[in-house]
Write an enzyme that holds these catalytic residues in place. Structure first.
Site, PDB file in Angstrom:
ATOM      1  N   THR A 196       0.936  -1.174   0.045  1.00 48.05           N
ATOM      2  CA  THR A 196       0.118   0.084   0.063  1.00 48.05           C
ATOM      3  C   THR A 196       0.888   1.239   0.089  1.00 48.05           C
ATOM      4  O   THR A 196       1.766   1.364   0.503  1.00 48.05           O
ATOM      5  CB  THR A 196      -0.911  -0.065   1.301  1.00 48.05           C
ATOM      6  N   HIS A 211       2.985 -11.874  14.186  1.00 46.86           N
ATOM      7  CA  HIS A 211       3.889 -12.143  14.871  1.00 46.86           C
ATOM      8  C   HIS A 211       3.611 -13.646  15.433  1.00 46.86           C
ATOM      9  O   HIS A 211       4.579 -14.191  15.914  1.00 46.86           O
ATOM     10  CB  HIS A 211       4.052 -11.418  16.174  1.00 46.86           C
TER      11      HIS A 211
END
Length: 382
Positions: free
Chosen positions: A301, A353
């Site tokens: 993006t 994560h």
């Protein structure tokens, strides 16, 4: 009559919202000419006419509808011109009878008594009628000023697309262990390549050489080195994708949509730029296809086109990585023990994560930085 039905508009999409009708009842439409806009939870599409004819009846002017519903009826053939009705000839005004006293006062004051409505017997114009004509009308009362609009509330329902964006953003925050790492890249080498070869690139390929193709190439190369960021979680399994479908966030009228460049590892920079330009144009025209928004293994993006200097991009589940580009700003940096002014871009990598450790994330972003700062590495793949 031909029924105008809502066609299948994408995987798992069963409902749409009727947007703006581009034609009204009685209009002539040609085959494949857009008739109405359909708003889904992924994009806004146009429903074309299946044949040439006349839009006879609109059955669902607005609101929700399901795939397969009949929204209008189309009558095959050209529209028939409807003759305009003849205006009725007004009857001649009745002859007026003017009383002598009224006639004398009218002559003195310059009033035409034949234009007055008489209040006497048989509609005769009296002296009082002439006197009323000479009396000026009372002033029109001044309307009180409208209340100030500064404290006005406007309630607008979310479109399906905006609702879907909100749902996915909330899902990303609630269902992932999202973390973001940052770095910066010196864009001088890429900008110099664009200055040197941009014109010849456009003449040969018919599209401008932008920044995005460099980042797509860099991202694909680094994803091949660090497969954890080209993966997803399915239950208790990790699925590693051995193909590279890169989503590119494109701004539309109602928010960002993310069409996907399929098999980006097999495309040249010119093909990548052509694909991105085509996506941008069709998103603007609301002609993007729902299937072009599905899937994707990684997303890029670019908030820099809006002037953003830094941000924390939100993941696009089930993807586990998204790269955020930002505005290029000249600022002082240290080079070889001296302070120089360089065109710098902040980079941000958000990652899940749960399957991507900090080491892989930091290494990924550092490798992207290296490839962008020395773009010859993209050609040599080193």
């Amino acid at each position: 009559m031909i029924e105008l039905k809502i066609p299948p508009v994408g995987e798992s999409i069963t409902e749409v919202e009727i947007g703006q009708w581009l034609k009204k009842e009685g209009d002539t439409v040609q085959t494949d000419e857009p008739v109405v806009e359909l708003v889904t939870d992924k994009a806004t599409l146009e429903l074309p006419a299946p044949a040439t004819g006349v839009l006879s009846k609109i059955l669902i002017p607005k609101g929700q509808a399901r795939v397969g519903d009949v929204v209008a009826l189309l009558e095959e053939g050209e529209a028939q011109s409807t003759p305009k009705p003849q205006a009725a000839t007004p009857p001649p005004p009745p002859s007026e009878k003017v009383m002598p006293a009224a006639a004398r006062l009218a002559a003195q004051s310059g009033v035409d008594p034949t234009r007055l409505t008489g209040s006497g017997p048989g509609g005769r114009v009296l002296k009082e009628d002439v006197q009323r004509a000479l009396t000026p009308p009372p002033p029109t009362p001044v309307a009180p000023p409208a209340p100030s609009a500064e404290r006005r509330d406007e309630v607008v329902p979310m479109t399906p697309l905006r609702r879907r964006i909100a749902e996915r953003l909330l899902l990303a925050k609630q269902s992932t262990a999202m973390l973001t790492t940052f770095n910066e890249a010196d864009m001088g080498a890429v900008m110099e390549l664009r200055r040197e070869f941009g014109e010849s690139f456009q003449k040969k390929h018919g599209v401008k050489l932008g920044f995005m193709s460099f980042f797509v190439k860099a991202v694909v190369q680094v994803l091949q080195e660090i497969p954890q960021l080209n993966a997803e979680i399915r239950g208790t399994d990790i699925v590693y994708h051995h193909y590279y479908d890169i989503g590119i966030a494109v701004g539309g009228g109602e928010g960002l949509v993310v069409p996907v460049i399929r098999n980006a590892d097999k495309l040249s920079m010119a093909q990548i730029e052509q694909t991105i330009a085509d996506f941008a144009q069709r998103v603007k025209e609301r002609k993007i296809k729902p299937e072009e928004l599905l899937g994707g293994t990684f997303t890029i993006t670019n908030g820099g086109i809006y002037g953003s200097l830094n941000s924390t991009p939100i993941l696009n589940p089930p993807q586990v990585g998204i790269l955020g580009m930002h505005a290029i700003v000249e600022r002082p940096v240290a080079r070889g023990g001296a302070v120089v002014i360089r065109p710098m871009m902040n980079l941000a990598l958000s990652y899940d994560h749960r399957i991507v450790d900090g080491r892989e994330a930091v290494t990924f972003l550092r490798r992207v930085k290296e490839l962008i700062e020395n773009p010859v590495r993209l050609v040599l793949e080193i």
